[in-house]
Design a protein around this motif. Structure first.
Motif, PDB file in Angstrom:
ATOM      1  N   ILE A 156     -12.253  10.003  -3.682  1.00  0.00           N
ATOM      2  CA  ILE A 156     -12.044   8.896  -4.611  1.00  0.00           C
ATOM      3  C   ILE A 156     -10.578   8.477  -4.626  1.00  0.00           C
ATOM      4  O   ILE A 156     -10.254   7.298  -4.724  1.00  0.00           O
ATOM      5  CB  ILE A 156     -12.549   9.231  -6.037  1.00  0.00           C
ATOM      6  CG1 ILE A 156     -12.317   8.081  -7.011  1.00  0.00           C
ATOM      7  CG2 ILE A 156     -11.912  10.456  -6.605  1.00  0.00           C
ATOM      8  CD1 ILE A 156     -13.209   6.928  -6.805  1.00  0.00           C
ATOM      9  N   VAL A 157      -9.675   9.432  -4.458  1.00  0.00           N
ATOM     10  CA  VAL A 157      -8.257   9.084  -4.464  1.00  0.00           C
ATOM     11  C   VAL A 157      -7.901   8.236  -3.241  1.00  0.00           C
ATOM     12  O   VAL A 157      -7.189   7.237  -3.342  1.00  0.00           O
ATOM     13  CB  VAL A 157      -7.397  10.361  -4.521  1.00  0.00           C
ATOM     14  CG1 VAL A 157      -5.951  10.035  -4.223  1.00  0.00           C
ATOM     15  CG2 VAL A 157      -7.502  10.994  -5.891  1.00  0.00           C
ATOM     16  N   THR A 158      -8.434   8.613  -2.082  1.00  0.00           N
ATOM     17  CA  THR A 158      -8.133   7.834  -0.881  1.00  0.00           C
ATOM     18  C   THR A 158      -8.746   6.450  -0.999  1.00  0.00           C
ATOM     19  O   THR A 158      -8.162   5.450  -0.580  1.00  0.00           O
ATOM     20  CB  THR A 158      -8.682   8.531   0.369  1.00  0.00           C
ATOM     21  OG1 THR A 158     -10.045   8.879   0.141  1.00  0.00           O
ATOM     22  CG2 THR A 158      -7.894   9.776   0.667  1.00  0.00           C
ATOM     23  N   LEU A 159      -9.924   6.395  -1.591  1.00  0.00           N
ATOM     24  CA  LEU A 159     -10.567   5.108  -1.796  1.00  0.00           C
ATOM     25  C   LEU A 159      -9.721   4.222  -2.697  1.00  0.00           C
ATOM     26  O   LEU A 159      -9.515   3.038  -2.440  1.00  0.00           O
ATOM     27  CB  LEU A 159     -11.927   5.392  -2.454  1.00  0.00           C
ATOM     28  CG  LEU A 159     -13.054   4.423  -2.262  1.00  0.00           C
ATOM     29  CD1 LEU A 159     -14.361   5.165  -2.436  1.00  0.00           C
ATOM     30  CD2 LEU A 159     -12.992   3.335  -3.263  1.00  0.00           C
ATOM     31  N   GLY A 160      -9.210   4.836  -3.754  1.00  0.00           N
ATOM     32  CA  GLY A 160      -8.342   4.094  -4.662  1.00  0.00           C
ATOM     33  C   GLY A 160      -7.086   3.606  -3.957  1.00  0.00           C
ATOM     34  O   GLY A 160      -6.641   2.478  -4.163  1.00  0.00           O
ATOM     35  N   ARG A 166      -4.946  -3.156  -0.840  1.00  0.00           N
ATOM     36  CA  ARG A 166      -5.557  -4.473  -0.779  1.00  0.00           C
ATOM     37  C   ARG A 166      -5.086  -5.355  -1.947  1.00  0.00           C
ATOM     38  O   ARG A 166      -4.802  -6.539  -1.776  1.00  0.00           O
ATOM     39  CB  ARG A 166      -7.079  -4.350  -0.802  1.00  0.00           C
ATOM     40  CG  ARG A 166      -7.819  -5.610  -0.391  1.00  0.00           C
ATOM     41  CD  ARG A 166      -9.311  -5.443  -0.542  1.00  0.00           C
ATOM     42  NE  ARG A 166      -9.680  -5.191  -1.932  1.00  0.00           N
ATOM     43  CZ  ARG A 166      -9.791  -6.136  -2.848  1.00  0.00           C
ATOM     44  NH1 ARG A 166      -9.564  -7.388  -2.524  1.00  0.00           N
ATOM     45  NH2 ARG A 166     -10.120  -5.832  -4.086  1.00  0.00           N
ATOM     46  N   ILE A 167      -5.014  -4.756  -3.113  1.00  0.00           N
ATOM     47  CA  ILE A 167      -4.613  -5.541  -4.283  1.00  0.00           C
ATOM     48  C   ILE A 167      -3.162  -6.011  -4.134  1.00  0.00           C
ATOM     49  O   ILE A 167      -2.829  -7.153  -4.434  1.00  0.00           O
ATOM     50  CB  ILE A 167      -4.788  -4.709  -5.573  1.00  0.00           C
ATOM     51  CG1 ILE A 167      -6.268  -4.422  -5.810  1.00  0.00           C
ATOM     52  CG2 ILE A 167      -4.210  -5.454  -6.768  1.00  0.00           C
ATOM     53  CD1 ILE A 167      -6.541  -3.360  -6.850  1.00  0.00           C
ATOM     54  N   VAL A 168      -2.309  -5.126  -3.641  1.00  0.00           N
ATOM     55  CA  VAL A 168      -0.923  -5.512  -3.416  1.00  0.00           C
ATOM     56  C   VAL A 168      -0.868  -6.666  -2.418  1.00  0.00           C
ATOM     57  O   VAL A 168      -0.161  -7.656  -2.619  1.00  0.00           O
ATOM     58  CB  VAL A 168      -0.094  -4.315  -2.893  1.00  0.00           C
ATOM     59  CG1 VAL A 168       1.283  -4.783  -2.447  1.00  0.00           C
ATOM     60  CG2 VAL A 168       0.040  -3.250  -3.968  1.00  0.00           C
ATOM     61  N   PHE A 277      -3.046 -13.629  12.761  1.00  0.00           N
ATOM     62  CA  PHE A 277      -2.966 -14.032  11.362  1.00  0.00           C
ATOM     63  C   PHE A 277      -3.453 -12.858  10.514  1.00  0.00           C
ATOM     64  O   PHE A 277      -4.524 -12.321  10.765  1.00  0.00           O
ATOM     65  CB  PHE A 277      -3.862 -15.251  11.140  1.00  0.00           C
ATOM     66  CG  PHE A 277      -4.014 -15.623   9.703  1.00  0.00           C
ATOM     67  CD1 PHE A 277      -2.970 -16.188   9.008  1.00  0.00           C
ATOM     68  CD2 PHE A 277      -5.218 -15.408   9.051  1.00  0.00           C
ATOM     69  CE1 PHE A 277      -3.107 -16.520   7.684  1.00  0.00           C
ATOM     70  CE2 PHE A 277      -5.360 -15.752   7.715  1.00  0.00           C
ATOM     71  CZ  PHE A 277      -4.307 -16.315   7.042  1.00  0.00           C
ATOM     72  N   VAL A 278      -2.641 -12.456   9.573  1.00  0.00           N
ATOM     73  CA  VAL A 278      -2.997 -11.300   8.754  1.00  0.00           C
ATOM     74  C   VAL A 278      -3.026 -11.732   7.295  1.00  0.00           C
ATOM     75  O   VAL A 278      -2.037 -12.281   6.800  1.00  0.00           O
ATOM     76  CB  VAL A 278      -1.962 -10.165   8.927  1.00  0.00           C
ATOM     77  CG1 VAL A 278      -2.307  -8.983   8.034  1.00  0.00           C
ATOM     78  CG2 VAL A 278      -1.896  -9.726  10.377  1.00  0.00           C
ATOM     79  N   ASN A 279      -4.175 -11.541   6.646  1.00  0.00           N
ATOM     80  CA  ASN A 279      -4.177 -11.731   5.195  1.00  0.00           C
ATOM     81  C   ASN A 279      -5.011 -10.645   4.535  1.00  0.00           C
ATOM     82  O   ASN A 279      -5.521  -9.749   5.204  1.00  0.00           O
ATOM     83  CB  ASN A 279      -4.636 -13.134   4.808  1.00  0.00           C
ATOM     84  CG  ASN A 279      -6.130 -13.308   4.870  1.00  0.00           C
ATOM     85  OD1 ASN A 279      -6.847 -12.423   5.314  1.00  0.00           O
ATOM     86  ND2 ASN A 279      -6.600 -14.443   4.440  1.00  0.00           N
ATOM     87  N   SER A 280      -5.138 -10.723   3.232  1.00  0.00           N
ATOM     88  CA  SER A 280      -5.668  -9.580   2.496  1.00  0.00           C
ATOM     89  C   SER A 280      -7.167  -9.382   2.688  1.00  0.00           C
ATOM     90  O   SER A 280      -7.681  -8.313   2.409  1.00  0.00           O
ATOM     91  CB  SER A 280      -5.363  -9.751   1.012  1.00  0.00           C
ATOM     92  OG  SER A 280      -6.027 -10.898   0.533  1.00  0.00           O
TER      93      SER A 280
ATOM     94  N   ARG C 287      -4.893  -5.537 -12.765  1.00  0.00           N
ATOM     95  CA  ARG C 287      -5.820  -4.758 -13.568  1.00  0.00           C
ATOM     96  C   ARG C 287      -6.359  -3.555 -12.794  1.00  0.00           C
ATOM     97  O   ARG C 287      -6.228  -2.412 -13.215  1.00  0.00           O
ATOM     98  CB  ARG C 287      -6.964  -5.687 -13.959  1.00  0.00           C
ATOM     99  CG  ARG C 287      -7.730  -5.264 -15.154  1.00  0.00           C
ATOM    100  CD  ARG C 287      -8.780  -6.300 -15.422  1.00  0.00           C
ATOM    101  NE  ARG C 287      -9.926  -6.031 -14.593  1.00  0.00           N
ATOM    102  CZ  ARG C 287     -11.180  -6.253 -14.999  1.00  0.00           C
ATOM    103  NH1 ARG C 287     -11.401  -6.774 -16.169  1.00  0.00           N
ATOM    104  NH2 ARG C 287     -12.175  -5.964 -14.219  1.00  0.00           N
ATOM    105  N   ASP C 288      -6.970  -3.847 -11.636  1.00  0.00           N
ATOM    106  CA  ASP C 288      -7.607  -2.773 -10.873  1.00  0.00           C
ATOM    107  C   ASP C 288      -6.575  -1.801 -10.316  1.00  0.00           C
ATOM    108  O   ASP C 288      -6.812  -0.602 -10.230  1.00  0.00           O
ATOM    109  CB  ASP C 288      -8.423  -3.357  -9.721  1.00  0.00           C
ATOM    110  CG  ASP C 288      -9.519  -4.258 -10.243  1.00  0.00           C
ATOM    111  OD1 ASP C 288      -9.819  -4.164 -11.455  1.00  0.00           O
ATOM    112  OD2 ASP C 288     -10.061  -5.059  -9.458  1.00  0.00           O
ATOM    113  N   PHE C 289      -5.412  -2.344  -9.955  1.00  0.00           N
ATOM    114  CA  PHE C 289      -4.348  -1.509  -9.409  1.00  0.00           C
ATOM    115  C   PHE C 289      -3.966  -0.424 -10.415  1.00  0.00           C
ATOM    116  O   PHE C 289      -3.923   0.760 -10.092  1.00  0.00           O
ATOM    117  CB  PHE C 289      -3.129  -2.388  -9.097  1.00  0.00           C
ATOM    118  CG  PHE C 289      -2.057  -1.703  -8.311  1.00  0.00           C
ATOM    119  CD1 PHE C 289      -2.119  -1.695  -6.929  1.00  0.00           C
ATOM    120  CD2 PHE C 289      -1.005  -1.075  -8.936  1.00  0.00           C
ATOM    121  CE1 PHE C 289      -1.141  -1.063  -6.186  1.00  0.00           C
ATOM    122  CE2 PHE C 289      -0.014  -0.446  -8.206  1.00  0.00           C
ATOM    123  CZ  PHE C 289      -0.083  -0.441  -6.826  1.00  0.00           C
ATOM    124  N   VAL C 290      -3.736  -0.866 -11.642  1.00  0.00           N
ATOM    125  CA  VAL C 290      -3.339   0.095 -12.673  1.00  0.00           C
ATOM    126  C   VAL C 290      -4.456   1.096 -12.935  1.00  0.00           C
ATOM    127  O   VAL C 290      -4.209   2.287 -13.133  1.00  0.00           O
ATOM    128  CB  VAL C 290      -2.943  -0.645 -13.971  1.00  0.00           C
ATOM    129  CG1 VAL C 290      -2.664   0.340 -15.089  1.00  0.00           C
ATOM    130  CG2 VAL C 290      -1.730  -1.519 -13.714  1.00  0.00           C
TER     131      VAL C 290
END
Lengths: 388, 236, 316
Positions: A156-160, A166-168, A277-280, C287-290
């Motif tokens: 779960i930690v690696t998944l997070g 991705r969020i960044v 081209f690189v995007n999220s 939100r999800d990051f935190v």
């Protein structure tokens, strides 16, 4: 029967036979993306001819996807297959590699346009080692605090972690430029007759990736056969016992993590070059899961298995799209006034899901497992409680 | 015969743990199975209760072939076991552990009566009724495991190393209770390393070595057997 | 960091956080129940939830309600919600059981290694999600308006809507009911026995297959109920709605201590609150990051979650 199979095992063939088989295989692989070659690959089936190549997408592109997924499988195989660490966010390292190359080589990179950290875009070839090094660093940084966790918690930690990357990446105003992404990523060097060898055609990338895979296989194989590899197996089979025998388990787990991450990052650098081209959106969790299923489908703990798995997870869904074409299957069906999309294109991942389940039921050791592991699993089979 | 084991073999991975073992237990008997560590005693227990499948051979209970019967259904047929290492559910109270012993039964009134009977045999358990199984001492856990096995009203009670890890006084106490249970009419097969106690209380006994039965006879006779004395009782 | 925003909207954030947490908790229970008994991350559980969201939508269709209809009277709305809860719970439970029978049971019969289960879980998840995607043409479906959006009461900024009340009340009822079932009934004891020591449980006469089936059914029921309220809360559903929510719910289960029922409830609640406070502090993009940072940080200090793995093998 099994005696015959044993004698026909590639590793039991005489050396010259083995080498010529290998060479033949390589020639085949290098010829594969050429239309005049792959056109002849198919299965005649009565009236229909089922091509083995893909018709919906350019064969070379599909093959290139296969190769970078194979590289990822090889990296993840070190982590999951050898060291037995369940990593669900492996694509995160791929992202690191891809973004490093994009940031350093693109003229549109914010490192140039906004922050003035770079004078001009760097060549691809210089960016690649940096991408690999930073992926490795990311592996160490993630592994250092988390590898003390066991099994499912590590998962779960690696998944997070992958989700955090991705969020960044998704933040529009950040250096990675969110969904708008970074265009004009640099290509590898080299030209043929004045024309650059690497541009948008996937074929040269496929050849390059093939060479990289061969190199990676040799490196990983030597590593696995060394003291390090034996320590990994010990950790996988019984971590406590390994610790008691004096194996510094944490250090070796960190090694596995870092090496896996570096190979994953390398895959990302190759991909970024071709994708341009690189995007999220590339770094979704589904991809991490796809790579994991590649490793386990192929046979965790075996290099050949990881390669086979990586190939199949891309190739099967792609190929299924072509099969629908051949038989002229209807793309939609109308029931009670509603129209449903039942084309193989749309259902290919559902079919792939069924393939995963069926393979795991009948071959839980994977399609091409490590022999020692396959034997363990065969023995487990006999120990089911009565009537279960 | 209540239990007949006919020539069973059993594999752990590629290791053969039992090589054609035959033994039987008659109605009302106390039968002991003794042998060194790793002789295969616990493995036989697992085969009888169905936790491990046998590779070949046949197990008959009460006239019925149960070789392929699932473990939980064997409990319903009347086989109950106090497993090696006691197998107390650590997160359940003493009372809940005992209730688990009566899991297959629906006769609430009778269960309550049996509970009182077990508490009668082991007053200590009654005192600790609300305590979690995992927090009890080894001796108390052993009592709980035996008491729990009785809660299914077994025809055959399997006891795996009831004296393991207990102080000598407690060992004496446990075996007295076993004799008491036997007097109340339950057939017992007991696996033991403490050969002295087991042989002196058993009607009959089997001696095991490396997955085979090497000797059988009535308990007191084996106690006098020089070979047995040397191997298991530490005396020449 | 926008601390002013956090303080200003604290009551609202707390109320929405608790509501979101209730939904996470219900889904987290499914992960935790299965994990407690089988030591298996049931990845396909997110799709059990997804099917529930569509089952609820289907039920409302039978009431003649869709995203374009007028809001019905309170009586009809409550009846429609109740019906949706029943239908979605039963459907989700059936799907969960189907997954267990087709994807996991055959592997158990062959004593396959744990990672093989993970792959069939992924396979089952693919199948369900993609079939749903094809059937729904991968488009989002709107949910009918059911309960009034006007707050029931508003005391010093602590405003609570009927939807939020219903969600939390039903979730608490489900949690208490499940806790009672597992702690006090015979079947519940069977579940705990298998979780703590499967071999000894068999020696007590517990049918392991039946316990496992029961655990999947219970998890499915909870996910179905969560699906109904997620529909109402978000106002729409889609074939991939389970993915992120499942991930969050799984995180919630780990946060509380996977295998531990009360842990799942606590983890869900905490995650819901953390997310809402975080989106006020750092913007909703983060939100999800935190949420994940909080999860990882917690695991560093308490490697088995807040309450530990109590339903599972207690580490006495």
């Amino acid at each position: 029967m099994s005696a015959l199979r044993e004698r026909l095992r590639i590793s039991n063939l005489p050396k010259p036979a083995r080498y010529s088989l290998g060479a033949l295989g390589l020639v085949f692989l290098f010829l594969l993306p050429n239309k005049w070659f792959y056109e002849y690959l198919g299965i005649p089936l009565g009236f229909a001819y089922i091509p083995l190549y893909t018709t919906k997408n350019d064969m070379a592109s599909v093959l290139f996807i296969c190769t970078w997924i194979i590289l990822l499988s090889l990296g993840l195989n070190v982590v999951v297959g050898y060291a037995g660490l369940l990593d669900l966010g492996f694509f995160g390292f791929f992202a690191v590699g891809a973004y490093v190359v994009a940031l350093l080589t693109s003229p549109e990179s914010k490192l140039l346009t906004e922050y003035n950290w770079l004078e001009s875009p760097w060549p691809w070839l210089v960016a690649v080692p940096i991408g690999i090094a930073l992926s490795l660093l990311a592996g160490v940084l993630l592994g250092w605090p988390t590898l003390r966790l066991r099994g499912d918690y590590l998962a779960i930690v690696t998944l997070g972690f992958a989700e955090m990357i991705r969020i960044v990446a998704k933040q529009q105003d950040w250096i990675l430029n969110g969904d708008r992404g970074i265009p004009e990523v640099g290509h590898p060097p080299g030209s043929v007759g004045g024309e650059p060898l690497f541009s948008f055609d996937a074929k040269p990338y496929y050849w390059l990736a093939l060479c990289v895979i061969i190199l990676a296989v040799f490196l990983i194989r030597n590593l696995v056969r060394s003291r390090v590899g034996r320590a990994w197996v010990a950790i996988r089979e019984d971590e406590d016992a390994a610790e008691l025998m004096g194996v510094p388990t944490f250090r070796f787990k960190l090694w596995a993590f870092a090496i896996g991450a570096a190979v994953g990052g390398l895959s990302g650098t190759l991909w970024a070059g071709q994708a341009n081209f690189v995007n999220s959106t590339t770094f979704s969790l589904e991809n991490s899961i796809l790579v994991l299923s590649a490793v386990l489908l192929g046979g965790a703990g075996n290099i050949a298995g990881a390669i086979l798995g990586g190939f199949l997870v891309i190739y099967i869904p792609e190929w299924l799209r072509s099969v629908g074409d051949v038989f002229g299957l209807p793309e939609t069906v109308t029931v009670g006034g509603s129209t449903y999309d039942i084309s193989p294109t749309s259902l290919r991942f559902a079919i792939f899901g069924i393939v995963l389940i069926v393979v795991m039921i009948f071959r839980p050791q994977g399609l091409w497992p490590n022999r020692r592991r396959a034997a363990e699993i065969q023995h487990r089979k006999k120990e089911v409680a009565v009537g279960e | 015969m209540l239990l007949e084991i006919d020539n069973i073999t059993l594999l752990y991975g590629r290791i053969q743990a039992l090589h054609g073992v035959s033994l039987n237990v008659g109605q009302g008997e106390v039968v002991a199975l003794i042998g060194a560590n790793g002789a295969g005693k616990t493995t036989i227990m697992r085969a009888i209760s169905g936790i491990r499948p046998v590779a070949s051979g046949k197990i008959t209970f009460n006239g019925e072939d149960i070789t392929k019967v699932r473990a939980d259904l064997r409990v319903i047929r009347g086989i109950s076991q106090s497993p090696e290492g006691r197998g107390v559910f650590p997160g359940m109270t003493v009372q809940e552990n005992l209730d688990m012993g009566a899991y297959t039964r629906r006769d609430t009134k009778e269960i309550a009566a049996d509970l009182e009977r077990v508490y009668g045999l082991f007053p200590r358990l009654k005192e600790r009724r609300k305590q979690a199984g995992g927090t009890m001492s080894g001796g108390e856990q052993q009592m709980l495991a035996v008491g729990r096995a009785l809660m299914s009203r077994p025809k055959l009670l399997l006891l795996d190393e009831p004296s393991m890890g207990l102080a000598p006084l407690l060992i004496q106490q446990i075996f007295e209770i076993i004799t008491e249970i036997s007097k109340q009419g339950t057939t017992i097969l007991v696996v033991e390393q403490n050969a002295q106690q087991a042989l002196s209380r058993a009607d009959r006994a089997y001696v095991m070595e490396t997955g085979r039965i090497v000797k059988e006879g009535n308990g007191p006779a084996l106690l006098d057997d020089p070979a047995v004395r040397e191997a298991y009782l530490g005396a020449a | 960091m926008n601390i002013g925003e956090l303080l200003r909207s604290f009551p609202e954030l707390t109320v929405t956080g608790v509501t979101q947490g209730a939904i996470y908790a219900l889904v987290a229970l499914g992960y935790t129940l299965v994990y407690g008994v089988l030591r298996l991350i049931n990845f396909a559980h997110s799709e059990v939830f997804m099917v529930g969201t569509f089952a609820a939508l289907f039920t409302w269709g039978l009431f003649g309600l869709d995203s374009n209809t007028e809001r019905p009277s309170i009586g009809v709305a409550l009846l429609a919600i109740l019906a949706a809860i029943v239908v979605a719970a039963v459907t989700s439970a059936a799907v969960a059981l189907l997954i267990e029978v087709t994807a996991y049971r055959p592997l158990r019969h062959r004593n396959a290694p744990p990672l093989a289960f993970l792959i069939t879980a992924i396979g089952a998840s693919f199948v369900l999600m993609e079939v749903a995607g094809s059937l729904t043409v991968r488009r989002p479906f709107g949910v009918p308006a059911l309960l009034p959006s006007k707050p029931l009461f508003d005391i010093g900024g602590w405003a609570v809507t009927p939807t939020q009340v219903t969600t939390v009340v039903v979730a608490i009822a489900m949690l208490v009911g499940l806790d009672y079932f597992v702690q006090k009934t015979r079947a519940g004891r069977g579940i705990r026995a298998v979780a703590q020591d499967p071999n000894t449980a068999a020696l007590m006469g517990v049918n392991k297959s039946r316990v496992i089936a029961l655990v999947f059914i219970l998890g499915g029921l909870m996910a179905g109920v969560a699906a109904v309220f997620n529909d109402i809360k978000t106002g729409s559903t889609k074939f991939n709605v389970g993915f992120l929510l499942g991930l969050k719910a799984f995180s919630a289960a780990v946060l509380g201590g996977i295998g531990n029922l009360r842990g799942a409830a606590l983890g869900g609640l905490l995650l819901g609150l953390i997310e809402n406070y975080a989106s006020a502090l750092f913007g909703s993009n983060w939100r999800d990051f935190v949420a994940f940072v909080a999860l990882i940080a917690l695991l560093m200090f308490r490697p088995t979650g807040l309450l530990g793995e109590s339903l599972g093998r207690a580490r006495a």
